[in-house]
Write a protein that holds these residues in place. Structure first.
Motif, PDB file in Angstrom:
ATOM      1  N   SER A 219      14.359   3.099   4.761  1.00 24.28           N
ATOM      2  CA  SER A 219      14.126   2.935   6.001  1.00 24.28           C
ATOM      3  C   SER A 219      12.561   2.871   6.247  1.00 24.28           C
ATOM      4  CB  SER A 219      14.708   4.116   6.853  1.00 24.28           C
ATOM      5  OG  SER A 219      14.294   5.391   6.612  1.00 24.28           O
ATOM      6  N   SER A 220      11.943   3.652   5.890  1.00 23.87           N
ATOM      7  CA  SER A 220      10.367   3.555   6.134  1.00 23.87           C
ATOM      8  C   SER A 220       9.732   2.323   5.493  1.00 23.87           C
ATOM      9  CB  SER A 220       9.845   4.827   5.365  1.00 23.87           C
ATOM     10  OG  SER A 220       9.914   4.653   3.952  1.00 23.87           O
ATOM     11  N   ALA A 221      10.283   1.465   4.690  1.00 24.26           N
ATOM     12  CA  ALA A 221       9.827   0.405   4.117  1.00 24.26           C
ATOM     13  C   ALA A 221      10.553  -1.028   4.651  1.00 24.26           C
ATOM     14  CB  ALA A 221       9.938   0.165   2.511  1.00 24.26           C
ATOM     15  N   ARG A 222      11.357  -0.766   5.882  1.00 31.13           N
ATOM     16  CA  ARG A 222      12.022  -1.873   6.524  1.00 31.13           C
ATOM     17  C   ARG A 222      12.618  -2.687   5.219  1.00 31.13           C
ATOM     18  NH1 ARG A 222      11.348  -2.416  11.561  1.00 31.13           N
ATOM     19  NH2 ARG A 222      11.853  -4.517  11.407  1.00 31.13           N
ATOM     20  N   VAL A 223      13.521  -1.865   4.657  1.00 29.26           N
ATOM     21  CA  VAL A 223      14.400  -2.684   3.417  1.00 29.26           C
ATOM     22  C   VAL A 223      15.849  -2.453   3.848  1.00 29.26           C
ATOM     23  CG1 VAL A 223      14.889  -2.603   1.085  1.00 29.26           C
ATOM     24  CG2 VAL A 223      12.550  -2.386   1.509  1.00 29.26           C
ATOM     25  N   ILE A 224      16.695  -3.558   3.510  1.00 24.68           N
ATOM     26  CA  ILE A 224      18.283  -3.400   3.981  1.00 24.68           C
ATOM     27  C   ILE A 224      18.851  -3.356   2.531  1.00 24.68           C
ATOM     28  CG2 ILE A 224      20.045  -4.264   5.136  1.00 24.68           C
ATOM     29  CD1 ILE A 224      18.155  -5.720   7.180  1.00 24.68           C
ATOM     30  N   PRO A 225      19.130  -2.331   1.804  1.00 24.85           N
ATOM     31  CA  PRO A 225      20.048  -2.576   0.662  1.00 24.85           C
ATOM     32  C   PRO A 225      21.408  -3.140   0.988  1.00 24.85           C
ATOM     33  CG  PRO A 225      19.039  -0.380   0.989  1.00 24.85           C
ATOM     34  CD  PRO A 225      18.768  -0.886   2.128  1.00 24.85           C
ATOM     35  N   TYR A 226      22.196  -3.753   0.141  1.00 27.77           N
ATOM     36  CA  TYR A 226      23.307  -4.174   0.360  1.00 27.77           C
ATOM     37  C   TYR A 226      24.037  -4.433  -0.966  1.00 27.77           C
ATOM     38  CZ  TYR A 226      21.658  -8.996  -0.823  1.00 27.77           C
ATOM     39  OH  TYR A 226      21.435 -10.044  -1.394  1.00 27.77           O
ATOM     40  N   GLU A 227      25.401  -4.429  -0.711  1.00 31.42           N
ATOM     41  CA  GLU A 227      26.310  -4.564  -1.974  1.00 31.42           C
ATOM     42  C   GLU A 227      27.347  -5.666  -1.522  1.00 31.42           C
ATOM     43  OE1 GLU A 227      28.081  -2.089  -5.246  1.00 31.42           O
ATOM     44  OE2 GLU A 227      29.383  -2.040  -3.379  1.00 31.42           O
ATOM     45  N   ALA A 228      27.870  -6.825  -2.100  1.00 25.04           N
ATOM     46  CA  ALA A 228      28.641  -7.913  -1.594  1.00 25.04           C
ATOM     47  C   ALA A 228      29.428  -8.160  -2.828  1.00 25.04           C
ATOM     48  CB  ALA A 228      27.974  -8.981  -0.994  1.00 25.04           C
ATOM     49  N   GLU A 229      30.493  -8.648  -2.611  1.00 26.39           N
ATOM     50  CA  GLU A 229      31.528  -9.229  -3.844  1.00 26.39           C
ATOM     51  C   GLU A 229      31.397 -10.850  -3.177  1.00 26.39           C
ATOM     52  OE1 GLU A 229      35.187  -7.628  -3.662  1.00 26.39           O
ATOM     53  OE2 GLU A 229      34.326  -5.514  -4.267  1.00 26.39           O
ATOM     54  N   PRO A 230      31.689 -11.610  -4.333  1.00 24.58           N
ATOM     55  CA  PRO A 230      31.462 -13.213  -3.841  1.00 24.58           C
ATOM     56  C   PRO A 230      32.518 -13.726  -3.160  1.00 24.58           C
ATOM     57  CG  PRO A 230      31.123 -12.780  -6.341  1.00 24.58           C
ATOM     58  CD  PRO A 230      31.399 -11.409  -5.746  1.00 24.58           C
ATOM     59  N   GLU A 231      33.611 -12.978  -3.210  1.00 24.24           N
ATOM     60  CA  GLU A 231      34.740 -13.890  -2.172  1.00 24.24           C
ATOM     61  C   GLU A 231      34.979 -12.813  -0.927  1.00 24.24           C
ATOM     62  OE1 GLU A 231      38.091 -14.210  -4.601  1.00 24.24           O
ATOM     63  OE2 GLU A 231      37.432 -15.678  -5.894  1.00 24.24           O
ATOM     64  N   LYS A 232      34.659 -11.679  -1.015  1.00 27.21           N
ATOM     65  CA  LYS A 232      35.073 -10.715   0.382  1.00 27.21           C
ATOM     66  C   LYS A 232      33.874 -10.584   1.190  1.00 27.21           C
ATOM     67  CE  LYS A 232      38.418  -7.957  -2.034  1.00 27.21           C
ATOM     68  NZ  LYS A 232      38.668  -6.570  -2.450  1.00 27.21           N
ATOM     69  N   GLY A 233      32.494 -11.024   0.602  1.00 27.08           N
ATOM     70  CA  GLY A 233      31.445 -10.651   1.591  1.00 27.08           C
ATOM     71  C   GLY A 233      30.731  -9.383   1.350  1.00 27.08           C
ATOM     72  N   PHE A 234      29.867  -9.081   2.247  1.00 28.44           N
ATOM     73  CA  PHE A 234      29.271  -7.641   2.507  1.00 28.44           C
ATOM     74  C   PHE A 234      30.424  -6.730   2.138  1.00 28.44           C
ATOM     75  CE2 PHE A 234      26.119 -10.308   4.198  1.00 28.44           C
ATOM     76  CZ  PHE A 234      24.980  -9.940   3.350  1.00 28.44           C
ATOM     77  N   THR A 235      30.539  -5.755   1.341  1.00 27.94           N
ATOM     78  CA  THR A 235      30.947  -4.541   1.169  1.00 27.94           C
ATOM     79  C   THR A 235      30.247  -3.135   1.717  1.00 27.94           C
ATOM     80  OG1 THR A 235      30.499  -4.236  -1.020  1.00 27.94           O
ATOM     81  CG2 THR A 235      32.589  -5.669  -0.523  1.00 27.94           C
ATOM     82  N   TYR A 236      28.775  -3.358   1.641  1.00 27.28           N
ATOM     83  CA  TYR A 236      28.173  -2.036   1.950  1.00 27.28           C
ATOM     84  C   TYR A 236      26.677  -2.888   2.526  1.00 27.28           C
ATOM     85  CZ  TYR A 236      24.944   1.549   2.065  1.00 27.28           C
ATOM     86  OH  TYR A 236      23.642   2.366   2.596  1.00 27.28           O
ATOM     87  N   VAL A 237      26.196  -2.358   3.709  1.00 28.88           N
ATOM     88  CA  VAL A 237      24.803  -2.752   4.280  1.00 28.88           C
ATOM     89  C   VAL A 237      24.495  -1.507   5.125  1.00 28.88           C
ATOM     90  CG1 VAL A 237      23.807  -4.060   5.990  1.00 28.88           C
ATOM     91  CG2 VAL A 237      25.730  -4.991   4.849  1.00 28.88           C
ATOM     92  N   ALA A 238      23.202  -1.178   4.411  1.00 27.27           N
ATOM     93  CA  ALA A 238      22.487  -0.091   4.928  1.00 27.27           C
ATOM     94  C   ALA A 238      22.397   0.019   6.474  1.00 27.27           C
ATOM     95  CB  ALA A 238      21.033   0.190   4.544  1.00 27.27           C
TER      96      ALA A 238
END
Length: 842
Positions: A219-238
């Motif tokens: 959060s201090s570095a203005r970064v958005i970690p994420y995880e996604a699956e090719p067919e389902k899209g985003f599964t996790y977004v910070a």
């Protein structure tokens, strides 16, 4: 966080060089199942990684990172850590200033105020460590090993210890491990109070700590970690994605974000699963429209992980401010380059050997070269001769840290070069600026030539003033000598010896008059009688005379071109000019002989000529010979009076001086070109005039009837000249009144009883001049006619603001016949001063 039935962790970390070699890199995975028992730990390679979890061993790795000098705590600056020491009965307690040590015989007797337990592990016996972990499940335990044994340290961590430190690793690592354990104890103290006692529970608490730390850093570095699956899209977004872009997380999970909010010009920059190979990552940058309408630049780092199923993990970095800085930098560079391209200079950067790394500037375009033509070339190799030597000397000075300047010739132009060492972390580099000063040098040379010409003209003018003054005084004397010699010749019988003596005096006076005319011609103060004429006719009329003058050894080529424009000049003075030039040309070709060419032509100047003639229409007279020519030293003095290259007694040095004066007085220009052994060419430019006759000729046609027995008032301050003029006029049958000054002349005119038909006055007199006197007298007697006499030219009258071309003037010295003819002509003309102010003509 919800209970975890199963999770796996992996890590890889390189330790600093200060740690043991065995601790430089470790990779391990744990598979922990809740409720499986204290020792139910099994490691498997599963090919997945959870970026939110950090195992206990990672904490050990972190404790071995050397703290920077500026960040090390100073004693007394923070609260001291209370540490319970277990197993130190036969060994001394560590001596660390920031800690308070309390020996502990039984872990069950741990005091509440102790934040950390330090257990000494003898050899590889972990019994005492196990007892401490069982007795104090809510307190962090740090194991102190006898040596830095990596395998033994892993066993301690798997049992549940916070960290394991070798005694030979130094006090710094031990202090770091104890301090980190105390900090985690303070952060998680409420949870530890009710935490289970299994190793899995302790790892779970470590996971909580690691996840909290990671979230704060992201959060201090203005970064958005994420995880996604090719067919389902985003599964996790910070969660910080909402803060950065303003869209709710539901928009991310719905898949509408990329399709609707990415800038249409950047859609190709967004990654697709097909672009990412397994195990490899890509990086892209694109623009996204935020919820408040802002445009946000994102840098996307993504990797594809192939385990049970392909998973994309990455993070989005907000680089909006970075892009703004890049844009400012790009604009600044473009402005800087545009400025350089407008300068007549070349700016370059070179290495220490003088090899050009980059060059730019408008100076390259001025010589028709592209901007990269100098890249990779050595400066001294681009130049030749002395310019290359100057460049090498300048580079040697720059190598000593000095600034150097020199001039060089390159691509046919002149450059002023400045080279200096380049600072700003560019060690060994050289910056150079070459300014194109070709136009400046040409202007300086032209200015120097103009100054030399001005000095030459000022010199000639000064000499001319002197010569004109001398000639004027001589003319007064010669007027008397010549006039009285003519009277003697008329009155003395021819058989009388006095008649012969008077004739000799008259001839000597004529020769002296010729010399004074040359002096006055040079000083441009000779009285001229200008007429509108054809210069070609003047040359043709002189052909026979010039053939005799040239002699048998010189071939004459004389061409007076037909259709020449008219010029206004004194015909007799033009003949004198041509005669003097022809004589000098003939003498330059003797004794070998050669060719004398005299030609006339029309010439139009569009720019100023080298002789100073402004643009306009001219008639050019050129006199060329094939004689010996002149060097530069002779050319510098060729028009000066009394300068001659002829032997003593062979020339007066006034011929070319009089040519110069007559041409300038006629409103023209004269120049000379000469080379030793190749002859000389004199060129005379006379301005074109419109019309077929001069104003003076037109006035002569309007002559009136002759007045019988006129009375003439003679005003002259020189007594001898006045006496001669009066006696000559009386001999012509005129009534004569004599006045020495203007005041005396006014008294004569004021006497209404005294008839006066003509005023004969000198132009220059003490107290006043003849022009002002004539105006005053004509006011008193409007029918009065005026004749002026002077040893100077009409320019004296021009300086008073009058048009001298319309005035009747009798030049000194004059004889009886000239005086009689001029008086008769004026008496036949109209009355008045004959003067016209330039202001009236305008």
């Amino acid at each position: 966080m919800p209970p975890l039935c199963e999770f796996s962790v992996s890590f890889s970390r390189a330790l600093p060089g200060s740690g043991p070699p065995s601790c430089r890199r470790r990779t391990k995975e744990w598979d922990l199942r809740r409720g499986a028992g204290e020792q139910e730990v099994k490691g498997r390679a599963r090919g997945r990684a959870c970026p939110l979890a950090a195992p206990p061993l990672l904490r050990r790795v972190r404790s071995r990172e050397r703290m920077p000098e500026g960040e090390r705590p100073v004693e007394g600056t923070r609260a001291r850590v209370r540490v319970a020491c277990l197993g130190f009965a036969e060994a001394r307690t560590p001596e660390l200033a920031a800690f308070e040590w309390e020996p502990l015989a039984d872990p069950r007797e741990l005091a509440p105020r102790c934040e950390t337990i330090l257990v000494r592990v003898p050899g590889d016996d972990l019994t005492l460590l196990q007892r401490a972990l069982d007795a104090c499940p809510s307190s962090p335990v740090v194991a102190l090993l006898e040596t830095a044994d990596e395998s033994l340290a892993e066993r301690c961590l798997l049992l549940g210890a916070e960290d394991a430190v070798g005694a030979d690793e130094g006090d710094e690592f031990l202090a770091r491990a104890l301090r980190n354990a105390a900090l985690r104890q303070r952060a998680l103290s409420p949870a530890r109070a009710t935490a289970p006692t299994s190793p899995a529970s302790r790892v779970f608490r470590a996971l909580q700590w690691s996840e909290q730390l990671f979230s704060e850093l992201a959060s201090s570095a203005r970064v958005i970690p994420y995880e996604a699956e090719p067919e389902k899209g985003f599964t996790y977004v910070a969660p910080q994605a909402v803060e950065i872009l303003g869209y709710p997380l539901s928009d991310w999970y719905s898949g509408r974000l990329w399709s609707e909010y990415v800038h249409r010009d950047d859609l190709e920059c967004v990654w697709s699963p097909a672009q990412i190979a397994c195990g490899e990552g890509i990086q892209s940058e694109y623009r996204v429209r935020a919820a408040d309408g802002r445009t946000v630049w994102l840098r996307d780092h993504v990797h594809l992980y192939c385990a049970d199923r392909p998973v994309l993990r990455g993070f989005l970095l907000d680089i909006t401010e970075l892009k703004a800085v890049e844009e400012e930098l790009r604009t600044s560079r473009e402005l800087y380059r545009a400025m350089l391209e407008q300068l007549p200079a070349v700016v370059w950067i070179a290495d220490g050997d003088g090899r050009v790394l980059q060059a730019m500037g408008g100076g390259l375009a001025s010589v028709g070269l592209p901007s990269d033509v100098l890249d990779g070339q050595r400066l001294d190799a681009l130049l030749e001769g002395s310019s290359a030597e100057w460049a090498r000397a300048a580079l040697r000075r720059v190598a000593r840290g000095e600034r150097a300047e020199f001039a060089m010739e390159w691509e046919g132009r002149t450059w002023e070069v400045t080279v200096a060492p380049l600072s700003l972390r560019a060690l060994g580099k050289v910056i150079g600026i070459a300014l194109d000063v070709t136009a400046l040098r040409e202007a300086e040379r032209a200015l120097a030539a103009s100054e030399a010409e001005l000095q030459h003209r000022q010199k000639l003018d000064a000499v001319g003033r002197l010569a004109g003054g001398i000639a004027h005084d001589f003319n007064n004397l010669l007027t008397v000598i010549d006039g009285y010699s003519e009277i003697m010749l008329e009155r003395v019988p021819e058989d009388d010896p006095v008649h012969h003596w008077a004739d000799l005096i008259h001839r000597a006076s004529a020769q002296a008059s010729a010399l004074t005319r040359q002096l006055l011609a040079f000083s441009r103060k000779q009285a001229l009688d200008p007429k509108v004429l054809d210069l070609g006719d003047v040359v043709e009329d002189m052909r026979s005379m010039l053939e005799v003058l040239a002699g048998e050894q010189v071939r004459l080529e004389c061409a007076g071109k037909h259709g020449l424009w008219k010029v206004e000049a004194d015909p007799s003075q033009l003949q004198a000019v041509i005669m003097n030039l022809a004589l000098n040309a003939r003498d330059a070709m003797l004794p070998k002989g050669g060719t004398l060419s005299i030609r006339c032509r029309n010439r139009t100047l569009t720019t100023e000529a080298s002789c100073g003639a402004p643009p306009g229409d001219y008639v050019e007279l050129s006199v060329h010979d094939t004689g010996c020519g002149m060097d530069e030293e002779v050319l510098a003095h060729v028009f000066e009076p009394f300068f001659t290259t002829k032997p003593a007694g062979k020339g007066t040095g006034l011929g070319l001086a009089s040519v110069y004066g007559i041409v300038k007085q006629s409103g023209g220009w004269v120049s000379v070109e000469s080379l030793v052994g190749q002859g000389s060419t004199f060129r005379i430019l006379l301005p074109r005039v419109l019309g077929e006759e001069s104003a003076k000729e037109a006035a002569e046609r309007a002559a009136s009837a002759v007045v019988e027995a006129p009375t003439i008032l003679v005003v002259e301050d020189e007594e001898l000249v006045r006496a001669f003029a009066c006696e000559a006029l009386r001999s012509f049958g005129y009534e004569v009144l004599s006045a020495e000054s203007a005041e005396e002349a006014v008294r004569f005119v004021e006497d209404e009883e005294q008839p006066i038909d003509l005023l004969l006055t000198d132009v220059l007199m003490p107290g006043t001049d003849g022009c002002r006197l004539a105006e005053r007298l004509c006011e008193l007697r409007p029918q009065l006619k005026v004749l002026y006499m002077s040893g100077y030219t009409r320019s004296v009258i021009r300086e008073q603001g009058y048009d001298e071309s319309k005035m009747p003037l009798l030049p000194k010295p004059f004889g009886l016949q000239e005086l009689e003819d001029m008086v008769r002509k004026v008496l036949k003309g109209p009355s008045g001063t004959g003067l016209h102010k330039y202001s009236d003509l305008e």
